[in-house]
Design an enzyme around this catalytic site. Structure first.
Site, PDB file in Angstrom:
ATOM      1  N   TYR A 144     -12.332 -40.667  58.451  1.00 49.56           N
ATOM      2  CA  TYR A 144     -11.171 -39.630  58.730  1.00 49.56           C
ATOM      3  C   TYR A 144      -9.892 -40.464  59.516  1.00 49.56           C
ATOM      4  O   TYR A 144     -10.187 -41.468  59.927  1.00 49.56           O
ATOM      5  CB  TYR A 144     -11.535 -38.544  60.060  1.00 49.56           C
ATOM      6  N   ASP A 239      -8.392 -49.059  58.784  1.00 49.18           N
ATOM      7  CA  ASP A 239      -7.776 -48.092  59.693  1.00 49.18           C
ATOM      8  C   ASP A 239      -8.704 -48.552  61.155  1.00 49.18           C
ATOM      9  O   ASP A 239      -9.837 -48.071  61.218  1.00 49.18           O
ATOM     10  CB  ASP A 239      -8.112 -46.626  59.160  1.00 49.18           C
ATOM     11  N   LYS A 267      -4.725 -44.805  69.610  1.00 49.71           N
ATOM     12  CA  LYS A 267      -5.579 -44.567  70.684  1.00 49.71           C
ATOM     13  C   LYS A 267      -5.509 -45.858  71.800  1.00 49.71           C
ATOM     14  O   LYS A 267      -4.461 -45.741  72.575  1.00 49.71           O
ATOM     15  CB  LYS A 267      -7.337 -44.643  70.372  1.00 49.71           C
TER      16      LYS A 267
HETATM   17  P1  KE4 Z   1      -4.727 -39.403  65.566  1.00 54.18           P
HETATM   18  O1  KE4 Z   1      -3.383 -38.725  64.746  1.00 54.18           O
HETATM   19  O2  KE4 Z   1      -5.648 -38.070  66.074  1.00 54.18           O
HETATM   20  O3  KE4 Z   1      -3.959 -40.045  66.969  1.00 54.18           O
HETATM   21  O4  KE4 Z   1      -5.357 -40.382  64.830  1.00 54.18           O
HETATM   22  C1  KE4 Z   1      -6.028 -39.971  63.581  1.00 54.18           C
HETATM   23  C2  KE4 Z   1      -7.141 -40.918  63.411  1.00 54.18           C
HETATM   24  C3  KE4 Z   1      -6.891 -41.789  62.328  1.00 54.18           C
HETATM   25  N1  KE4 Z   1      -8.002 -42.756  62.152  1.00 54.18           N
HETATM   26  C4  KE4 Z   1      -9.084 -42.554  62.809  1.00 54.18           C
HETATM   27  C5  KE4 Z   1     -10.199 -43.682  62.503  1.00 54.18           C
HETATM   28  C6  KE4 Z   1      -9.233 -41.529  63.840  1.00 54.18           C
HETATM   29  O5  KE4 Z   1     -10.499 -41.707  64.299  1.00 54.18           O
HETATM   30  C7  KE4 Z   1      -8.304 -40.668  64.205  1.00 54.18           C
HETATM   31  C8  KE4 Z   1      -8.555 -39.642  65.165  1.00 54.18           C
HETATM   32  N2  KE4 Z   1      -9.645 -39.441  65.575  1.00 54.18           N
HETATM   33  C9  KE4 Z   1     -10.237 -38.363  66.175  1.00 54.18           C
HETATM   34  C10 KE4 Z   1     -11.455 -38.204  66.814  1.00 54.18           C
HETATM   35  N3  KE4 Z   1     -12.578 -38.994  65.682  1.00 54.18           N
HETATM   36  C11 KE4 Z   1      -9.120 -37.689  67.161  1.00 54.18           C
HETATM   37  C12 KE4 Z   1      -9.884 -36.496  67.999  1.00 54.18           C
HETATM   38  C13 KE4 Z   1      -9.065 -35.356  67.528  1.00 54.18           C
HETATM   39  O6  KE4 Z   1      -8.885 -35.078  66.290  1.00 54.18           O
HETATM   40  O7  KE4 Z   1      -8.915 -34.365  68.307  1.00 54.18           O
END
Ligand code: KE4
Length: 428
Positions: A144, A239, A267
């Site tokens: 993701y 990523d 993060k």
């Molecule tokens: P954000 O747009 O949520 O800051 O980041 C997206 C993203 C991109 N790449 C990786 C590897 C990620 O894990 C994420 C976001 N992770 C999720 C949880 N696995 C965020 C939690 C959520 O969606 O509420």
């Protein structure tokens, strides 16, 4: 456990916010639970609106590697607030965080701040397409990369949790150039590169899968991606939104000794405030506006309050021995969970890479998303609810990772293992 206030808050929030939450996985839908509303947090603990206290293994989905309300972060934020919150003009704080990142991450010579991981990956893919003048992008099932249209294909995390194929609202014309292949399958991507390598702008990968549960790269997989992209003139994008500064100070790329062309971060670099970033070799990054023609912008990008939280966080991570003790605590937890399941006669496996952990309700070796999907999500749901009732706060999905922070001590870990032993033997 009394959850009256949370329940009432949820009744109110679902009237005004879709699903009552501002990010789907927080709704706890897939585990058949209602979310608890958080009132405050300190160190390794969060306290909900009803005063229930939990040992926290979500850590805001990764940012809180120091634990909640670390004094250095709070003080840094307070200090900036005394001068303002946002100026829409450059501050030296952005350069300071940029330099820390450049000095920490092997592949990054130049970096652009954005506001989320989604913005980071979306921009990195646009840059790769602009730089190579190619359209095809390759990702991996179960990975993701945020919710940008071009990447919301066979995604993990909330998409996997909710079992939705991708998302309505994304025209085929937008994802026709996006290929999603099995993670850890070097033979498959070699075949694809034989056919499409010279049309491929980039391969984007989570070097350690964190959105299908935690899945390690098998030997040779990342090396294959580096080799194939190098030869084909495609860009390799790591990523590291989750793994960056999590699995090692230099991220997974420093752990596995692979230098990608571009790296996405998020993060932890915001220390709990909204920050994402993408960076890489100068000759590529110089294509980003206003230096180059590839456009990307953001009202709050490089926000000084967020920069201060990120700087304070990364400075703490530089302290000698920080990652060693985190690794020890995390390995202790992973081993304890695995033993608890074995002793209860339950099919489950646990593993960690640094302070990022996975716990699958399957006895199959999990090397990719298909393997991960053999997990018993019903068992996971029961486990999640029983652990929460015992004051252990886990991600409400089999397809997420767990995070240990520097604020978790041996007692927290052992309390968690004991809770797991009780819950798993009760479930057996
Ligand atoms: P954000 O747009 O949520 O800051 O980041 C997206 C993203 C991109 N790449 C990786 C590897 C990620 O894990 C994420 C976001 N992770 C999720 C949880 N696995 C965020 C939690 C959520 O969606 O509420």
């Amino acid at each position: 456990m009394n959850n009256d206030r949370s329940r009432n808050f949820f009744k109110e929030s679902i009237q005004v916010i879709p699903g009552g939450v501002n990010s789907p996985v927080r709704a706890c839908k897939s585990v058949g639970a209602e979310p608890v509303f958080i009132d405050r947090a300190e160190g390794a603990r969060i306290i909900d609106a009803d005063g229930n206290e939990y040992i926290d293994y979500v850590g805001s989905w990764g940012p809180m590697i120091l634990g909640h309300r670390h004094p250095a972060v709070i003080e840094a934020v307070r200090s900036v607030l005394s001068r303002g919150t946002s100026f829409g003009a450059p501050t030296d704080l952005e350069t300071k965080l940029g330099n820390i990142i450049v000095n920490a991450v092997p592949s990054i010579e130049m970096v652009r701040m954005v506001n989320s991981g989604t913005e980071a990956t979306m921009s990195a893919v646009r840059l790769a397409r602009g730089y190579t003048k190619r359209d095809t992008i390759i990702k991996f099932d179960g990975c993701y990369h945020g919710h940008a249209d071009t990447l919301l294909v066979e995604a993990g995390s909330g998409v996997a949790t909710l079992g939705i194929p991708g998302s309505p609202g994304i025209p085929d014309s937008v994802i026709q150039h996006t290929l999603s292949l099995p993670f850890n399958d070097s033979e498959c991507i070699k075949k694809i590169f034989d056919e499409k390598g010279d049309k491929t702008a980039c391969v984007i990968v989570e070097p350690v899968g964190g959105n299908m549960g935690m899945v390690k790269p098998v030997k040779g997989f990342l090396e294959t991606l580096r080799d194939l992209t190098e030869k084909a003139g495609s860009l390799l994008i790591f990523d590291e939104v989750m793994t960056g500064f999590r699995v090692a100070y230099g991220g997974a790329q420093s752990l596995y000794g692979i230098t990608p062309d571009l790296t996405c971060l998020g993060k932890i670099i915001g220390g709990g405030l909204p920050v994402g970033a993408y960076g890489g070799k100068k000759k590529i990054m110089e294509h980003i506006a206003p230096q180059g023609p590839v456009y990307q912008a953001g009202t709050l990008s490089g926000n000084p309050v967020a920069m201060a939280a990120g700087i304070a966080t990364l400075e703490e991570l530089q302290k000698p021995g920080f990652y060693d003790s985190l690794e020890k605590m995390s390995a202790r937890l992973a081993t304890g969970l695995e033993h608890a399941a074995k002793n209860a006669g339950i099919k489950a496996s646990a593993a960690n890479v640094g302070s990022m952990l996975g716990f699958f309700f399957t006895d199959k070796k999990v090397n990719n998303f298909e393997d991960a999907k053999t997990s018993d999500t019903q068992m996971f749901s029961a486990y999640y609810k029983k652990m929460r009732d015992k004051g252990i706060y886990l991600a409400p999905s089999q397809f997420e990772a767990l995070f240990v922070s520097a604020a978790h001590n041996k007692q927290d870990i052992d309390t968690t293992i004991i809770a797991a032993e009780e819950v798993l033997s009760d479930m057996a």
